[in-house]
Design an enzyme around this catalytic site. Structure first.
Site, PDB file in Angstrom:
ATOM      1  N   ASP A  73       1.117   1.506   0.590  1.00 14.13           N
ATOM      2  CA  ASP A  73       0.151   1.486  -0.695  1.00 14.13           C
ATOM      3  C   ASP A  73      -0.794   0.952  -0.269  1.00 14.13           C
ATOM      4  O   ASP A  73      -1.107   0.178   0.799  1.00 14.13           O
ATOM      5  CB  ASP A  73       1.126   0.544  -1.154  1.00 14.13           C
ATOM      6  CG  ASP A  73       0.766   0.601  -3.050  1.00 14.13           C
ATOM      7  OD1 ASP A  73      -0.001   1.139  -3.608  1.00 14.13           O
ATOM      8  OD2 ASP A  73       0.667  -0.516  -3.661  1.00 14.13           O
ATOM      9  N   ASN A 107       4.053  10.704  -8.443  1.00 11.87           N
ATOM     10  CA  ASN A 107       2.529  10.613  -8.196  1.00 11.87           C
ATOM     11  C   ASN A 107       2.014  12.003  -8.853  1.00 11.87           C
ATOM     12  O   ASN A 107       0.738  12.404  -8.560  1.00 11.87           O
ATOM     13  CB  ASN A 107       2.862  10.744  -6.738  1.00 11.87           C
ATOM     14  CG  ASN A 107       3.303   9.264  -6.654  1.00 11.87           C
ATOM     15  OD1 ASN A 107       3.354   8.726  -4.909  1.00 11.87           O
ATOM     16  ND2 ASN A 107       2.168   8.791  -7.058  1.00 11.87           N
TER      17      ASN A 107
HETATM   18  C1  FPP Z   1      -0.239   4.614  -2.531  1.00  7.14           C
HETATM   19  O1  FPP Z   1      -1.468   4.256  -3.022  1.00  7.14           O
HETATM   20  C2  FPP Z   1       0.136   5.777  -2.293  1.00  7.14           C
HETATM   21  C3  FPP Z   1       0.087   7.212  -1.936  1.00  7.14           C
HETATM   22  C4  FPP Z   1       0.270   7.673  -3.473  1.00  7.14           C
HETATM   23  C5  FPP Z   1      -0.514   8.258  -0.887  1.00  7.14           C
HETATM   24  C6  FPP Z   1       0.037   7.993   0.283  1.00  7.14           C
HETATM   25  C7  FPP Z   1      -0.395   9.188   1.237  1.00  7.14           C
HETATM   26  C8  FPP Z   1      -0.882   8.889   2.664  1.00  7.14           C
HETATM   27  C9  FPP Z   1      -0.756   7.646   3.203  1.00  7.14           C
HETATM   28  C10 FPP Z   1      -1.320   9.730   2.875  1.00  7.14           C
HETATM   29  C11 FPP Z   1      -0.765  11.252   3.396  1.00  7.14           C
HETATM   30  C12 FPP Z   1       1.069  11.208   4.037  1.00  7.14           C
HETATM   31  C13 FPP Z   1       0.738  12.079   5.013  1.00  7.14           C
HETATM   32  C14 FPP Z   1       2.069  11.422   5.411  1.00  7.14           C
HETATM   33  C15 FPP Z   1       0.188  12.808   5.964  1.00  7.14           C
HETATM   34  P1  FPP Z   1      -2.583   4.063  -3.670  1.00  7.14           P
HETATM   35  O2  FPP Z   1      -3.348   5.408  -3.393  1.00  7.14           O
HETATM   36  O3  FPP Z   1      -1.422   4.072  -5.040  1.00  7.14           O
HETATM   37  O4  FPP Z   1      -3.087   2.432  -3.605  1.00  7.14           O
HETATM   38  P2  FPP Z   1      -3.894   1.445  -5.014  1.00  7.14           P
HETATM   39  O5  FPP Z   1      -2.726   0.874  -5.343  1.00  7.14           O
HETATM   40  O6  FPP Z   1      -4.689   1.555  -4.291  1.00  7.14           O
HETATM   41  O7  FPP Z   1      -4.439   2.416  -5.725  1.00  7.14           O
END
Ligand code: FPP
Length: 243
Positions: free
Chosen positions: A24, A72
């Site tokens: 996150d 998501n």
């Molecule tokens: C949540 O943070 C993160 C995600 C929904 C995506 C996670 C994906 C990756 C780390 C990259 C791809 C993964 C692989 C396995 C190649 P957010 O973006 O919601 O954070 P925020 O709370 O700051 O908005």
């Protein structure tokens, strides 16, 4: 020059067997730098890969990463699209790291992905299926309640078909119908990014897990941060059964 050996942060018998992490804070990490959210995911993916390799080197046997939840899909199209392309990119990259002998297991329902990505995931699971050094669970299109509901449906069908009696349904049998079948329960659940909730991730598997929360945004969550979480885990569990 010989590669520097990374030391495990705690003795082997105090290491968590299965670590799970909610990746996150990518969006906020990018925003702080005046960049689009997708840049945060690109950086997050690099962190994912470094962490996976670090975990493997220090002797973690199972690590599960929350990459994309069933919720998501509601994000803007360009963000979903960027994440799907990152999955494609990292599946391809995994083939370059076969010497690491990491088995990859997709935790989630593949059917909602584009056909090419479904096939890439299926092939990667198959092609790494025999690797024994470590298992990486990639939670993509994952939702814990959906996982549990689907397991219940499958078991109900077995009962309906007379292949199982209701009394045969034990916790062990139920666990065998989850995406994590064959993996041990989560020992340590880590959530960087400042929030302190589970967000529908591995509810069943976390029944006895220790929780570790920190404010570091995921792209900055490096090997040292993982070691810190493991040291905290060992400190807590050392008291196991004691006063
Ligand atoms: C949540 O943070 C993160 C995600 C929904 C995506 C996670 C994906 C990756 C780390 C990259 C791809 C993964 C692989 C396995 C190649 P957010 O973006 O919601 O954070 P925020 O709370 O700051 O908005």
């Amino acid at each position: 020059m010989a590669k520097k050996q990374i030391e495990p942060p705690v003795p082997a018998d105090m290491m968590p067997q299965h670590i799970a992490i909610i990746m996150d804070g990518n969006g906020r990490w990018a925003k702080k730098r005046g960049m689009p959210r997708t840049f945060g995911h690109v950086q997050g993916a690099k962190t994912f890969h470094k962490l996976l390799r670090h975990a493997r080197e220090i002797g973690v046997k199972y690590m599960s990463f929350y990459a994309f939840s069933t919720e998501n899909w509601k994000r803007p199209d360009d963000e979903v699209h960027a994440l799907m392309n990152l999955f494609r990119q990292y599946v391809k990259l995994a083939y370059k790291y076969f010497d690491d002998r990491v088995r990859v297991v997709l935790l989630g329902d593949k059917q909602d992905f584009e056909p090419d990505l479904q096939k890439m995931f299926t092939d990667l699971e198959h092609d790494t299926g025999e690797f024994e050094k470590m298992t990486a669970g990639i939670a993509a299109n994952y939702g814990s309640r959906r996982e549990i509901t689907d397991a219940a449906k499958r078991i109900a069908r077995l009962v309906q078909d007379g292949k199982l009696q209701p009394d045969d349904i034990t916790e062990e049998l139920f666990a065998q119908h989850l995406y994590t079948a064959g993996m041990p329960d989560v020992d340590l659940m880590i959530r960087p990014g400042g929030e302190q909730r589970l967000s529908n991730f591995l509810l069943w598997q976390c029944a006895y897990a220790e929780f570790y929360f920190c404010d570091t945004l995921f792209p900055d969550f490096n090997g040292d941060e993982l070691d810190k979480a493991i040291v905290e885990f060992a400190r807590r569990t050392r008291r196991f059964g004691g006063l």
